[in-house]
Design a protein around this motif. Structure first.
Motif, PDB file in Angstrom:
ATOM      1  N   ILE A  48      -1.735 -11.024  -9.781  1.00 55.40           N
ATOM      2  CA  ILE A  48      -0.856 -10.587  -8.684  1.00 55.40           C
ATOM      3  C   ILE A  48      -0.460 -11.698  -7.708  1.00 55.40           C
ATOM      4  N   LEU A  84       7.003 -11.595  -5.193  1.00 61.77           N
ATOM      5  CA  LEU A  84       6.753 -12.817  -4.414  1.00 61.77           C
ATOM      6  C   LEU A  84       5.850 -12.577  -3.200  1.00 61.77           C
ATOM      7  N   ASP A 109      -5.796   1.431   0.132  1.00 63.90           N
ATOM      8  CA  ASP A 109      -5.040   2.655  -0.164  1.00 63.90           C
ATOM      9  C   ASP A 109      -5.724   3.390  -1.296  1.00 63.90           C
ATOM     10  N   TYR A 157       2.875   1.469  -3.494  1.00 59.98           N
ATOM     11  CA  TYR A 157       2.103   1.852  -4.689  1.00 59.98           C
ATOM     12  C   TYR A 157       1.200   3.067  -4.455  1.00 59.98           C
ATOM     13  N   ALA A 204       0.849  -1.201   0.000  1.00 54.89           N
ATOM     14  CA  ALA A 204       0.000   0.000   0.000  1.00 54.89           C
ATOM     15  C   ALA A 204       0.887   1.255   0.000  1.00 54.89           C
ATOM     16  N   ARG A 252      -2.151   3.938  -6.831  1.00 53.13           N
ATOM     17  CA  ARG A 252      -2.309   3.856  -8.286  1.00 53.13           C
ATOM     18  C   ARG A 252      -3.297   2.779  -8.762  1.00 53.13           C
ATOM     19  N   TYR A 281       5.303 -12.466 -10.373  1.00 50.01           N
ATOM     20  CA  TYR A 281       4.573 -11.543 -11.244  1.00 50.01           C
ATOM     21  C   TYR A 281       4.647 -10.141 -10.661  1.00 50.01           C
ATOM     22  N   ARG A 282       4.972  -9.194 -11.526  1.00 49.71           N
ATOM     23  CA  ARG A 282       4.972  -7.794 -11.109  1.00 49.71           C
ATOM     24  C   ARG A 282       4.203  -6.974 -12.131  1.00 49.71           C
ATOM     25  N   GLY A 283       3.432  -6.022 -11.652  1.00 55.31           N
ATOM     26  CA  GLY A 283       2.659  -5.179 -12.582  1.00 55.31           C
ATOM     27  C   GLY A 283       3.606  -4.447 -13.518  1.00 55.31           C
ATOM     28  N   MET A 291      -4.904  -1.004  -9.876  1.00 56.19           N
ATOM     29  CA  MET A 291      -4.440  -1.975 -10.885  1.00 56.19           C
ATOM     30  C   MET A 291      -5.478  -2.129 -11.970  1.00 56.19           C
ATOM     31  N   GLY A 351      11.318  -5.021  -5.338  1.00 57.70           N
ATOM     32  CA  GLY A 351      10.472  -6.192  -5.057  1.00 57.70           C
ATOM     33  C   GLY A 351      10.723  -7.297  -6.063  1.00 57.70           C
ATOM     34  N   PHE A 352      10.281  -8.511  -5.711  1.00 57.88           N
ATOM     35  CA  PHE A 352      10.486  -9.662  -6.599  1.00 57.88           C
ATOM     36  C   PHE A 352       9.164 -10.199  -7.163  1.00 57.88           C
ATOM     37  N   PHE A 378      -7.275  -4.760  -0.109  1.00 62.76           N
ATOM     38  CA  PHE A 378      -7.005  -6.187   0.053  1.00 62.76           C
ATOM     39  C   PHE A 378      -7.723  -6.663   1.312  1.00 62.76           C
ATOM     40  N   ALA A 432       2.210 -13.711  -3.459  1.00 65.39           N
ATOM     41  CA  ALA A 432       2.170 -15.182  -3.612  1.00 65.39           C
ATOM     42  C   ALA A 432       2.373 -15.819  -2.234  1.00 65.39           C
TER      43      ALA A 432
HETATM   44  P1  ADP Z   1       6.005  -6.768  -5.538  1.00 62.19           P
HETATM   45  O1  ADP Z   1       5.308  -5.735  -4.734  1.00 62.19           O
HETATM   46  O2  ADP Z   1       7.328  -7.153  -5.022  1.00 62.19           O
HETATM   47  O3  ADP Z   1       6.020  -6.435  -7.005  1.00 62.19           O
HETATM   48  P2  ADP Z   1       3.826  -8.390  -4.804  1.00 62.19           P
HETATM   49  O4  ADP Z   1       3.595  -9.858  -4.978  1.00 62.19           O
HETATM   50  O5  ADP Z   1       3.716  -7.858  -3.453  1.00 62.19           O
HETATM   51  O6  ADP Z   1       5.190  -8.107  -5.439  1.00 62.19           O
HETATM   52  O7  ADP Z   1       2.799  -7.645  -5.750  1.00 62.19           O
HETATM   53  C1  ADP Z   1       2.634  -8.084  -7.095  1.00 62.19           C
HETATM   54  C2  ADP Z   1       2.100  -6.949  -7.955  1.00 62.19           C
HETATM   55  O8  ADP Z   1       0.807  -6.581  -7.478  1.00 62.19           O
HETATM   56  C3  ADP Z   1       2.888  -5.677  -7.836  1.00 62.19           C
HETATM   57  O9  ADP Z   1       3.980  -5.701  -8.771  1.00 62.19           O
HETATM   58  C4  ADP Z   1       1.852  -4.625  -8.196  1.00 62.19           C
HETATM   59  O10 ADP Z   1       1.722  -4.547  -9.600  1.00 62.19           O
HETATM   60  C5  ADP Z   1       0.579  -5.192  -7.666  1.00 62.19           C
HETATM   61  N1  ADP Z   1       0.173  -4.608  -6.374  1.00 62.19           N
HETATM   62  C6  ADP Z   1       0.260  -5.208  -5.170  1.00 62.19           C
HETATM   63  N2  ADP Z   1      -0.245  -4.403  -4.197  1.00 62.19           N
HETATM   64  C7  ADP Z   1      -0.681  -3.285  -4.805  1.00 62.19           C
HETATM   65  C8  ADP Z   1      -1.309  -2.076  -4.378  1.00 62.19           C
HETATM   66  N3  ADP Z   1      -1.606  -1.849  -3.099  1.00 62.19           N
HETATM   67  N4  ADP Z   1      -1.610  -1.136  -5.315  1.00 62.19           N
HETATM   68  C9  ADP Z   1      -1.343  -1.350  -6.620  1.00 62.19           C
HETATM   69  N5  ADP Z   1      -0.752  -2.472  -7.104  1.00 62.19           N
HETATM   70  C10 ADP Z   1      -0.411  -3.420  -6.218  1.00 62.19           C
END
Ligand code: ADP
Length: 468
Positions: free
Chosen positions: A410, A428, A397, A373, A370, A400, A415-417, A402, A425-426, A456, A431
């Motif tokens: 996610i 992970l 939050d 992003y 939170a 931004r 996987y990363r946005g 998704m 971040g990785f 969430f 997951a």
């Molecule tokens: P990381 O944050 O290391 O990329 P996460 O597994 O925690 O890995 O999250 C995976 C993806 O989910 C992020 O790359 C992002 O695109 C999206 N995401 C997670 N939490 C948020 C959030 N609060 N707001 C927007 N996008 C989010």
């Protein structure tokens, strides 16, 4: 983009009801034209018979004017129809010589001829039979000076078909009711199981959990085939997921020691470089140290995740207050982040039996995402509590957010946005959160809109916790 398709059941019902409506209209049309022909024929026969009868009773008064004797009305009726027949005599010039005529009857001689004809009088329609006047004993006299007219109202004739009409409408109502029941049963037998199937697939995909096979015990073989194909797919995906997590566990296990040694050597090298006051060396070693620390973090995270997949590992459980964990994680996050973010809370003290480390990982991932992003000036709201069915933790939050594609992926490892590759971040964290939540038999939901923020929600069933 998927084209919005119609439901098979709705489609079947619409097409069948259109076909039925067309069939029923066709039948009604045929029935109506049969009734019309039959009615004309009946009217013609009835009126000609009455004219024939009336002829028998025609008499002439002293002045030679024709009239129908009273015996005509008192003769025995052989018909039990209840339509009223107007019988009267009119001169060829149009004067009514004998009898009564329907209201509004126009006796203009040009308006009536021979045969069965339709006549309008006073807004009503009549069938009429008009014959040249003569008695049975007279010869046909084409120049007869008067006409015998017999009229019957069309409405009266239609009354005779009322019963037939009622029967047709009753049959139509019964067919429509049967069809409505058929539609409901069809919906029950096809649409409901398909909906259930769809929901259960959606749930499995959202939770990345393909361990439970779908069951269908209805009568349709097509749905059976669909369910079987789906279950085969589930088994395959599950095998792949297990292979992937085994691979992650093996690799991280193999890398753990060398990376730990590298990290320790980095620290040692940095100390030596600091002693030798070699700034270039210090800077180079700092980069090396940061990267090995990152690798160490990743390996630890992978190892922690693989622990949850092993059945024979004993995980220590204790009483954990969700409120305390959330407060302390948020405090730390607020302190560490270099952003101006406002935190707000709605926390109830909820004590759950869980592994403290697991709870911290879940809350920390949600809160740090939170923060990560959200931009300066962002707002984060954290809440926790319980109801009859589950304990919940919610972090939202106004960052931004998704898009739908990111939201669907996610919870996949690594996987990363798209727009988030620049942040640390990785891919992970979520997951790992999903794995932990699943370990306690719970669910995690996400609600998010690009540019508006994300929420969430973690739900753990009150009776679904694993005991140590
Ligand atoms: P990381 O944050 O290391 O990329 P996460 O597994 O925690 O890995 O999250 C995976 C993806 O989910 C992020 O790359 C992002 O695109 C999206 N995401 C997670 N939490 C948020 C959030 N609060 N707001 C927007 N996008 C989010």
């Amino acid at each position: 983009m998927l084209k919005k398709k119609k439901s098979f059941v709705t489609y079947t019902i619409i097409v069948t009801s259109l076909l039925m409506a067309a069939g029923v209209s066709g039948l009604l049309f045929i029935q109506n034209s049969l009734i019309k022909d039959d009615m004309e024929l009946m009217a013609y026969e009835m009126l000609t018979q009455d004219v024939r009868q009336a002829r028998k009773y025609i008499r002439y008064d002293a002045e030679g004017n024709p009239y129908i004797s009273g015996d005509f009305d008192s003769r025995e009726e052989d018909s039990d129809d209840d339509e009223y027949i107007w019988i009267f005599l009119q001169s060829n010039e149009g004067d009514i010589i004998y009898g009564t005529v329907p209201e509004g009857y126009d006796s203009n001689p040009d308006k009536i001829g021979g045969g069965t004809i339709g006549i309008k009088a006073g807004g009503k329609e009549y069938f009429a039979v008009v014959r040249n006047g003569r008695t049975n004993s007279e010869k046909v006299n084409k120049k007869s000076s008067y006409k015998i007219c017999a009229l019957v109202s069309k409405k009266d004739m239609i009354q005779n078909y009322r019963e037939l009409r009622y029967k047709s409408y009753s049959v139509m109502a019964i067919v429509a009711a049967t069809f409505a029941i058929f539609a409901l049963v069809l919906r029950r037998m096809i649409a409901d199981p398909v909906k259930k199937l769809n929901n259960s697939i959606k749930e499995s995909v959202a939770n990345l959990d393909f361990t439970e096979n779908i069951t269908y015990d209805g009568p349709f073989s097509e749905l059976d085939m669909l369910v079987e194909a789906n279950n085969n797919l589930y088994n395959r995906v599950q095998q792949e997921l297990e292979r992937q997590s085994e691979f992650n566990a093996n690799v991280s296990h193999e890398l753990r020691t060398p990376v730990a040694v590298m990290h320790a050597q980095c620290q040692l090298s940095r100390e030596i470089a600091e002693k030798n006051k070699d700034p270039e060396m210090i800077e180079s070693i700092a980069v090396f140290e940061r990267q090995t620390a990152r690798m160490k973090g990743l390996i630890e995270q992978l190892l922690q995740m693989s622990v949850l997949d092993r059945d024979n590992v004993k995980i220590p459980m204790e009483e954990v207050d969700l409120k305390d964990v959330i407060e302390s994680v948020c405090d730390d996050a607020q302190y560490i982040c270099r952003k101006d973010i406002e935190f707000s809370y709605d926390l109830r003290s909820v004590v759950v039996r869980a592994n403290m480390n697991h709870v911290v990982i879940v809350v920390d991932n949600l809160v740090s995402n939170a923060v990560k992003y959200s931009d300066n000036g962002g707002k984060i709201h954290a809440s926790c509590g319980e109801n009859e069915e589950y304990y919940y933790i919610e972090v939202s939050d106004n960052g931004r957010g998704m898009n739908a594609e990111t939201k669907n992926r996610i919870f996949e490892s690594f996987y990363r946005g798209d727009s988030d590759r620049s942040t640390e971040g990785f891919g992970l964290g979520l997951a790992q959160v999903m794995k932990i939540v699943k370990f306690y038999g719970g669910t995690i939901y996400v609600n998010s809109m690009p540019g508006e923020g994300s929420t969430f929600t973690v739900e753990i069933p009150v009776n679904g916790k694993k005991e140590d």
